[in-house]
Design a protein around this motif. Structure first.
Motif, PDB file in Angstrom:
ATOM      1  N   TYR A  49       0.826  -1.207   0.000  1.00 15.33           N
ATOM      2  CA  TYR A  49       0.000   0.000   0.000  1.00 15.33           C
ATOM      3  C   TYR A  49       0.865   1.265   0.000  1.00 15.33           C
ATOM      4  O   TYR A  49       0.555   2.254  -0.687  1.00 15.33           O
ATOM      5  N   ASN A  50       1.966   1.235   0.755  1.00 14.14           N
ATOM      6  CA  ASN A  50       2.887   2.383   0.767  1.00 14.14           C
ATOM      7  C   ASN A  50       3.496   2.611  -0.612  1.00 14.14           C
ATOM      8  O   ASN A  50       3.646   3.757  -1.057  1.00 14.14           O
ATOM      9  N   HIS A  51       3.841   1.508  -1.289  1.00 19.19           N
ATOM     10  CA  HIS A  51       4.398   1.625  -2.638  1.00 19.19           C
ATOM     11  C   HIS A  51       3.369   2.228  -3.598  1.00 19.19           C
ATOM     12  O   HIS A  51       3.709   3.063  -4.448  1.00 19.19           O
ATOM     13  N   CYS A  52       2.118   1.793  -3.486  1.00 19.00           N
ATOM     14  CA  CYS A  52       1.060   2.317  -4.362  1.00 19.00           C
ATOM     15  C   CYS A  52       0.901   3.821  -4.183  1.00 19.00           C
ATOM     16  O   CYS A  52       0.747   4.566  -5.157  1.00 19.00           O
ATOM     17  N   GLN A  53       0.943   4.280  -2.937  1.00 13.08           N
ATOM     18  CA  GLN A  53       0.808   5.714  -2.661  1.00 13.08           C
ATOM     19  C   GLN A  53       2.001   6.492  -3.210  1.00 13.08           C
ATOM     20  O   GLN A  53       1.835   7.581  -3.783  1.00 13.08           O
ATOM     21  N   ALA A  54       3.204   5.928  -3.045  1.00 14.24           N
ATOM     22  CA  ALA A  54       4.404   6.601  -3.549  1.00 14.24           C
ATOM     23  C   ALA A  54       4.402   6.664  -5.072  1.00 14.24           C
ATOM     24  O   ALA A  54       4.813   7.669  -5.669  1.00 14.24           O
ATOM     25  N   ILE A  55       3.940   5.608  -5.714  1.00 14.49           N
ATOM     26  CA  ILE A  55       3.877   5.576  -7.181  1.00 14.49           C
ATOM     27  C   ILE A  55       2.907   6.635  -7.695  1.00 14.49           C
ATOM     28  O   ILE A  55       3.179   7.326  -8.682  1.00 14.49           O
ATOM     29  N   ALA A  56       1.782   6.789  -7.017  1.00 13.08           N
ATOM     30  CA  ALA A  56       0.820   7.831  -7.408  1.00 13.08           C
ATOM     31  C   ALA A  56       1.419   9.213  -7.220  1.00 13.08           C
ATOM     32  O   ALA A  56       1.232  10.112  -8.049  1.00 13.08           O
TER      33      ALA A  56
END
Length: 301
Positions: A49-56
Protein backbone atom coordinates in the motif's frame (compact mmCIF):
# COMPACT_ATOMS: atom_id res chain seq x y z
CA UNK A 1 17.73 3.33 0.05
CA UNK A 2 16.24 5.69 -2.54
CA UNK A 3 17.61 3.56 -5.39
CA UNK A 4 16.16 0.40 -3.81
CA UNK A 5 12.72 2.00 -3.43
CA UNK A 6 12.79 3.25 -7.01
CA UNK A 7 13.54 -0.28 -8.24
CA UNK A 8 10.60 -1.60 -6.22
CA UNK A 9 8.26 1.07 -7.60
CA UNK A 10 9.32 0.35 -11.18
CA UNK A 11 9.00 -3.39 -10.57
CA UNK A 12 5.43 -3.00 -9.28
CA UNK A 13 4.41 -0.74 -12.18
CA UNK A 14 5.97 -3.12 -14.71
CA UNK A 15 4.40 -6.20 -13.11
CA UNK A 16 0.88 -4.75 -13.18
CA UNK A 17 1.38 -3.30 -16.66
CA UNK A 18 2.35 -6.69 -18.07
CA UNK A 19 -0.10 -8.87 -16.14
CA UNK A 20 -3.18 -6.68 -15.83
CA UNK A 21 -5.38 -7.28 -12.80
CA UNK A 22 -3.69 -9.27 -10.05
CA UNK A 23 -4.54 -10.45 -6.56
CA UNK A 24 -2.18 -9.41 -3.79
CA UNK A 25 -0.96 -13.01 -3.34
CA UNK A 26 -0.06 -13.16 -7.04
CA UNK A 27 1.90 -9.92 -6.76
CA UNK A 28 3.64 -11.16 -3.62
CA UNK A 29 4.61 -14.45 -5.31
CA UNK A 30 6.02 -12.53 -8.29
CA UNK A 31 8.09 -10.39 -5.92
CA UNK A 32 9.46 -13.47 -4.13
CA UNK A 33 10.96 -14.78 -7.39
CA UNK A 34 12.01 -11.44 -8.89
CA UNK A 35 15.74 -10.80 -9.60
CA UNK A 36 15.18 -7.33 -8.11
CA UNK A 37 14.44 -8.95 -4.74
CA UNK A 38 18.07 -9.85 -4.15
CA UNK A 39 17.72 -10.10 -0.36
CA UNK A 40 14.66 -12.37 -0.43
CA UNK A 41 12.36 -9.93 1.37
CA UNK A 42 8.63 -10.57 1.77
CA UNK A 43 6.17 -8.08 0.30
CA UNK A 44 3.67 -7.26 3.03
CA UNK A 45 0.34 -5.58 2.44
CA UNK A 46 1.43 -2.48 4.34
CA UNK A 47 4.56 -2.17 2.17
CA UNK A 48 2.46 -2.76 -0.94
CA UNK A 49 0.00 0.00 0.00
CA UNK A 50 2.89 2.38 0.77
CA UNK A 51 4.40 1.63 -2.64
CA UNK A 52 1.06 2.32 -4.36
CA UNK A 53 0.81 5.71 -2.66
CA UNK A 54 4.40 6.60 -3.55
CA UNK A 55 3.88 5.58 -7.18
CA UNK A 56 0.82 7.83 -7.41
CA UNK A 57 2.75 10.70 -5.82
CA UNK A 58 5.96 10.44 -7.86
CA UNK A 59 4.75 9.01 -11.19
CA UNK A 60 1.07 10.00 -11.32
CA UNK A 61 0.17 6.32 -11.86
CA UNK A 62 -2.88 5.20 -9.87
CA UNK A 63 -3.15 1.61 -8.65
CA UNK A 64 -6.64 0.79 -7.44
CA UNK A 65 -8.39 -2.21 -5.96
CA UNK A 66 -11.40 -3.85 -7.60
CA UNK A 67 -13.21 -5.63 -4.84
CA UNK A 68 -14.78 -8.99 -5.60
CA UNK A 69 -16.34 -11.87 -3.72
CA UNK A 70 -13.56 -12.84 -1.35
CA UNK A 71 -10.86 -11.71 -3.78
CA UNK A 72 -9.54 -8.18 -4.29
CA UNK A 73 -7.66 -7.48 -7.50
CA UNK A 74 -5.31 -4.58 -8.22
CA UNK A 75 -4.71 -2.79 -11.50
CA UNK A 76 -3.36 0.41 -13.04
CA UNK A 77 -6.41 2.54 -13.80
CA UNK A 78 -4.64 5.22 -15.87
CA UNK A 79 -2.10 3.43 -18.12
CA UNK A 80 -2.02 6.55 -20.31
CA UNK A 81 0.07 8.19 -17.57
CA UNK A 82 2.89 5.86 -18.63
CA UNK A 83 2.57 6.42 -22.37
CA UNK A 84 2.23 10.20 -22.08
CA UNK A 85 5.36 10.65 -19.94
CA UNK A 86 8.43 9.86 -22.05
CA UNK A 87 10.74 9.73 -19.02
CA UNK A 88 8.53 7.27 -17.12
CA UNK A 89 8.07 5.12 -20.23
CA UNK A 90 11.81 5.07 -20.95
CA UNK A 91 12.68 4.24 -17.33
CA UNK A 92 10.07 1.49 -17.23
CA UNK A 93 11.22 -0.05 -20.52
CA UNK A 94 14.84 0.06 -19.36
CA UNK A 95 13.95 -1.48 -16.00
CA UNK A 96 11.89 -4.25 -17.62
CA UNK A 97 14.77 -5.10 -19.93
CA UNK A 98 17.25 -5.03 -17.04
CA UNK A 99 15.10 -7.38 -14.98
CA UNK A 100 14.81 -9.75 -17.93
CA UNK A 101 18.59 -9.80 -18.39
CA UNK A 102 19.27 -10.26 -14.67
CA UNK A 103 16.88 -13.20 -14.67
CA UNK A 104 19.09 -14.83 -17.30
CA UNK A 105 22.46 -14.08 -15.66
CA UNK A 106 23.40 -17.77 -15.89
CA UNK A 107 23.68 -17.39 -19.68
CA UNK A 108 25.44 -14.00 -19.60
CA UNK A 109 28.06 -15.30 -22.05
CA UNK A 110 25.27 -15.77 -24.63
CA UNK A 111 23.85 -12.23 -24.28
CA UNK A 112 25.91 -9.69 -26.22
CA UNK A 113 25.44 -6.02 -25.33
CA UNK A 114 26.83 -2.76 -26.69
CA UNK A 115 29.32 -0.75 -24.69
CA UNK A 116 27.96 2.76 -24.10
CA UNK A 117 30.68 5.41 -23.58
CA UNK A 118 28.07 7.84 -22.33
CA UNK A 119 29.86 9.74 -19.56
CA UNK A 120 27.42 8.28 -17.04
CA UNK A 121 29.46 9.63 -14.09
CA UNK A 122 28.61 13.23 -15.07
CA UNK A 123 24.89 12.64 -15.51
CA UNK A 124 24.00 12.71 -11.82
CA UNK A 125 25.57 16.11 -10.98
CA UNK A 126 24.08 17.62 -14.13
CA UNK A 127 20.62 16.36 -13.17
CA UNK A 128 21.18 17.79 -9.70
CA UNK A 129 22.05 21.15 -11.27
CA UNK A 130 18.84 20.99 -13.33
CA UNK A 131 16.78 20.10 -10.26
CA UNK A 132 18.26 22.92 -8.17
CA UNK A 133 18.75 25.52 -10.94
CA UNK A 134 22.48 25.82 -10.26
CA UNK A 135 25.38 26.85 -12.45
CA UNK A 136 28.17 24.40 -13.26
CA UNK A 137 31.90 24.87 -13.75
CA UNK A 138 32.77 22.82 -16.82
CA UNK A 139 36.07 21.76 -18.39
CA UNK A 140 35.71 20.10 -21.79
CA UNK A 141 37.78 18.97 -24.78
CA UNK A 142 36.36 17.61 -28.02
CA UNK A 143 37.86 14.94 -30.27
CA UNK A 144 39.92 17.42 -32.31
CA UNK A 145 41.49 19.04 -29.27
CA UNK A 146 39.34 22.16 -28.97
CA UNK A 147 39.04 23.01 -25.28
CA UNK A 148 36.37 24.84 -23.31
CA UNK A 149 36.42 25.92 -19.69
CA UNK A 150 33.78 28.21 -18.20
CA UNK A 151 30.60 28.48 -16.16
CA UNK A 152 27.50 27.11 -17.87
CA UNK A 153 23.80 26.80 -17.10
CA UNK A 154 22.33 23.35 -17.93
CA UNK A 155 19.03 23.47 -19.82
CA UNK A 156 18.35 19.78 -20.51
CA UNK A 157 19.99 16.42 -21.18
CA UNK A 158 19.46 14.29 -24.29
CA UNK A 159 20.39 10.72 -25.18
CA UNK A 160 21.37 10.18 -28.81
CA UNK A 161 23.14 7.22 -30.44
CA UNK A 162 24.54 5.73 -27.20
CA UNK A 163 25.81 9.08 -25.87
CA UNK A 164 24.42 11.51 -23.30
CA UNK A 165 24.52 15.22 -24.14
CA UNK A 166 23.78 18.33 -22.09
CA UNK A 167 22.38 21.46 -23.71
CA UNK A 168 23.64 24.55 -21.90
CA UNK A 169 23.40 28.31 -21.94
CA UNK A 170 26.73 30.12 -21.84
CA UNK A 171 27.50 33.32 -19.96
CA UNK A 172 26.98 35.37 -23.13
CA UNK A 173 23.52 33.84 -23.69
CA UNK A 174 24.49 31.50 -26.52
CA UNK A 175 23.40 27.87 -26.36
CA UNK A 176 25.91 25.05 -26.73
CA UNK A 177 25.68 21.29 -26.43
CA UNK A 178 28.35 19.08 -24.83
CA UNK A 179 28.84 15.32 -24.97
CA UNK A 180 29.19 13.96 -21.43
CA UNK A 181 31.92 11.47 -22.34
CA UNK A 182 34.24 14.34 -23.35
CA UNK A 183 33.90 16.28 -20.10
CA UNK A 184 37.21 16.55 -18.23
CA UNK A 185 35.83 17.95 -14.98
CA UNK A 186 32.53 19.27 -13.69
CA UNK A 187 31.62 20.96 -10.42
CA UNK A 188 28.36 22.42 -9.16
CA UNK A 189 28.54 26.02 -7.96
CA UNK A 190 26.42 27.68 -5.29
CA UNK A 191 25.12 30.25 -7.75
CA UNK A 192 21.46 29.92 -8.70
CA UNK A 193 20.21 30.55 -12.23
CA UNK A 194 16.89 31.76 -13.52
CA UNK A 195 15.84 29.01 -15.91
CA UNK A 196 14.34 30.73 -18.98
CA UNK A 197 10.60 30.53 -18.50
CA UNK A 198 9.84 30.57 -22.22
CA UNK A 199 12.31 27.79 -23.09
CA UNK A 200 11.03 24.31 -23.95
CA UNK A 201 13.63 21.54 -24.57
CA UNK A 202 11.06 19.57 -26.59
CA UNK A 203 10.36 22.56 -28.86
CA UNK A 204 14.07 23.33 -29.22
CA UNK A 205 14.78 19.88 -30.71
CA UNK A 206 11.39 19.35 -32.36
CA UNK A 207 12.48 20.18 -35.91
CA UNK A 208 15.80 18.34 -35.95
CA UNK A 209 17.12 14.80 -35.94
CA UNK A 210 19.88 14.34 -33.38
CA UNK A 211 21.54 16.90 -31.15
CA UNK A 212 22.39 19.75 -33.54
CA UNK A 213 19.73 22.44 -33.13
CA UNK A 214 19.48 26.21 -33.06
CA UNK A 215 21.15 26.45 -36.48
CA UNK A 216 20.47 29.17 -39.03
CA UNK A 217 18.57 26.91 -41.43
CA UNK A 218 14.87 26.58 -42.14
CA UNK A 219 12.56 23.61 -41.80
CA UNK A 220 12.19 21.86 -45.15
CA UNK A 221 9.77 19.37 -46.68
CA UNK A 222 11.89 16.34 -47.56
CA UNK A 223 10.91 13.30 -49.61
CA UNK A 224 13.01 10.15 -49.54
CA UNK A 225 12.62 7.02 -51.67
CA UNK A 226 13.48 3.74 -50.00
CA UNK A 227 14.21 0.30 -51.42
CA UNK A 228 14.59 -3.37 -50.43
CA UNK A 229 13.89 -3.97 -46.71
CA UNK A 230 14.41 -0.35 -45.59
CA UNK A 231 10.69 0.63 -45.83
CA UNK A 232 9.88 -1.98 -43.20
CA UNK A 233 12.59 -0.66 -40.88
CA UNK A 234 11.34 2.92 -41.23
CA UNK A 235 7.74 1.90 -40.60
CA UNK A 236 8.72 0.17 -37.36
CA UNK A 237 11.19 2.87 -36.26
CA UNK A 238 10.63 6.26 -37.95
CA UNK A 239 13.59 8.58 -38.44
CA UNK A 240 11.64 11.56 -37.08
CA UNK A 241 8.21 12.19 -35.55
CA UNK A 242 7.18 14.09 -38.71
CA UNK A 243 7.74 11.04 -40.94
CA UNK A 244 4.77 10.03 -43.11
CA UNK A 245 4.44 7.28 -45.70
CA UNK A 246 3.39 8.65 -49.09
CA UNK A 247 3.11 5.72 -51.48
CA UNK A 248 4.55 2.33 -52.25
CA UNK A 249 4.88 1.07 -55.84
CA UNK A 250 7.33 -0.36 -58.40
CA UNK A 251 9.61 -1.80 -55.70
CA UNK A 252 10.05 1.38 -53.66
CA UNK A 253 8.30 3.35 -50.92
CA UNK A 254 8.35 7.13 -50.54
CA UNK A 255 8.31 8.88 -47.16
CA UNK A 256 8.04 12.57 -46.32
CA UNK A 257 9.68 14.36 -43.40
CA UNK A 258 9.53 17.94 -42.23
CA UNK A 259 12.68 19.06 -40.44
CA UNK A 260 15.94 20.97 -40.69
CA UNK A 261 18.51 18.91 -42.67
CA UNK A 262 21.38 19.17 -40.20
CA UNK A 263 24.65 17.21 -40.17
CA UNK A 264 23.13 14.47 -37.99
CA UNK A 265 20.22 13.97 -40.38
CA UNK A 266 22.47 13.82 -43.45
CA UNK A 267 24.68 11.27 -41.70
CA UNK A 268 21.59 9.19 -40.98
CA UNK A 269 20.58 9.26 -44.66
CA UNK A 270 24.06 8.16 -45.75
CA UNK A 271 23.93 5.19 -43.37
CA UNK A 272 21.36 3.54 -45.62
CA UNK A 273 23.60 3.57 -48.71
CA UNK A 274 21.91 2.33 -51.89
CA UNK A 275 18.59 1.65 -50.16
CA UNK A 276 17.73 5.35 -49.82
CA UNK A 277 17.46 8.20 -52.32
CA UNK A 278 16.62 11.84 -51.63
CA UNK A 279 13.95 12.95 -54.08
CA UNK A 280 13.47 16.51 -52.86
CA UNK A 281 14.38 19.24 -52.17
CA UNK A 282 16.93 19.45 -54.95
CA UNK A 283 19.63 21.27 -52.90
CA UNK A 284 19.64 18.42 -50.36
CA UNK A 285 19.73 15.86 -53.17
CA UNK A 286 22.74 17.70 -54.62
CA UNK A 287 24.46 17.83 -51.24
CA UNK A 288 24.07 14.08 -50.77
CA UNK A 289 25.32 13.48 -54.31
CA UNK A 290 28.42 15.62 -53.71
CA UNK A 291 29.23 13.76 -50.49
CA UNK A 292 28.95 10.42 -52.27
CA UNK A 293 31.23 11.71 -55.06
CA UNK A 294 33.85 12.85 -52.52
CA UNK A 295 33.66 9.48 -50.79
CA UNK A 296 34.14 7.71 -54.12
CA UNK A 297 37.32 9.73 -54.73
CA UNK A 298 38.83 8.34 -51.52
CA UNK A 299 38.79 4.90 -53.12
CA UNK A 300 40.50 6.01 -56.35
CA UNK A 301 40.17 3.43 -59.11
Amino acid sequence: MVELLLKRYLWLIDTLKRNGEMAFDEISDKWASSPVNDNGSVLTKRTFYNHCQAIARHFGIDIECRRGRGLNRYRIVNPEAIEENSLTKWALDSFSLGELLLGNANIADKILLEDIPSGREWLEPILTALQQNREVELSYENFVGVKFSDTISPLCVKLFKRRWYVLTQLVDGRKRIFSLDRIKSLELTDKKINYPGNFSPQDYFRDVFGIIAGVDRKVENIVIRTYAELPGYLRSLPIHHSQKELESKDGHTDFSLRLIPTFDFIQELLLHRDQLEVIEPQPLRDEISNLISKTLKLYGD
